[in-house]
Write an enzyme that holds these catalytic residues in place. Structure first.
Site, mmCIF file in Angstrom:
data_model
loop_
_atom_site.group_PDB
_atom_site.id
_atom_site.type_symbol
_atom_site.label_atom_id
_atom_site.label_comp_id
_atom_site.label_asym_id
_atom_site.label_seq_id
_atom_site.Cartn_x
_atom_site.Cartn_y
_atom_site.Cartn_z
ATOM 1 N N ARG A 65 0.832 -1.264 0.138
ATOM 2 C CA ARG A 65 -0.060 0.011 0.064
ATOM 3 C C ARG A 65 0.819 1.208 0.141
ATOM 4 N NH1 ARG A 65 -4.979 -0.880 -1.452
ATOM 5 N NH2 ARG A 65 -5.671 0.828 -0.198
ATOM 6 N N CYS A 66 0.409 2.436 -0.414
ATOM 7 C CA CYS A 66 0.885 3.769 -0.349
ATOM 8 C C CYS A 66 1.478 3.993 0.962
ATOM 9 C CB CYS A 66 -0.229 4.594 -0.738
ATOM 10 S SG CYS A 66 0.443 6.443 -0.688
ATOM 11 N N PRO A 67 2.909 4.279 0.958
ATOM 12 C CA PRO A 67 3.645 4.953 -0.044
ATOM 13 C C PRO A 67 4.740 3.982 -0.454
ATOM 14 C CG PRO A 67 4.628 5.690 1.974
ATOM 15 C CD PRO A 67 3.278 4.701 2.428
ATOM 16 N N ASP B 210 -2.042 -1.587 -5.469
ATOM 17 C CA ASP B 210 -2.648 -0.399 -4.838
ATOM 18 C C ASP B 210 -3.205 0.826 -5.999
ATOM 19 O OD1 ASP B 210 -3.323 1.885 -3.357
ATOM 20 O OD2 ASP B 210 -1.397 1.990 -2.435
#
Length: 91
Positions: free
Chosen positions: A20-22, A47
């Site tokens: 997932r981000c980042p 993502d």
């Protein structure tokens, strides 16, 4: 980090599926750090935020997107965003 030569074109693939981000951008930045200008780096990400984050990172660093983000929807499993960056020369 999962980065490996993608094929005989010299493209480096950063496999950030499931992250997932980042993290997709962090993995991309780590892979790009030691690569020469002109190298194509393809990020694979499940993502959806990567669709925006990778081009923003490339723009801020002076790199260029090599084509539009592509969404691949396999018969099984999660859809994967495929984003390719052409690295520019460093400062």
């Amino acid at each position: 980090m999962t980065a490996h030569p993608g094929d005989d074109t010299g493209t480096v693939v950063v496999d950030a599926r499931g992250l997932r981000c980042p993290l997709p951008v962090i993995r991309l930045a780590a892979a790009a750090r030691d690569l020469p200008a002109g190298t194509l780096v393809t990020v694979l990400s499940t993502d959806p935020a990567a669709r925006h984050d990778v081009p923003a990172w490339a723009r801020m660093r002076g790199h260029a997107m090599a084509g539009d983000p592509e969404l691949r929807e396999p018969d099984e499993g999660d859809a994967v965003w495929v984003l390719t960056v052409r690295l520019a020369a460093g400062p």
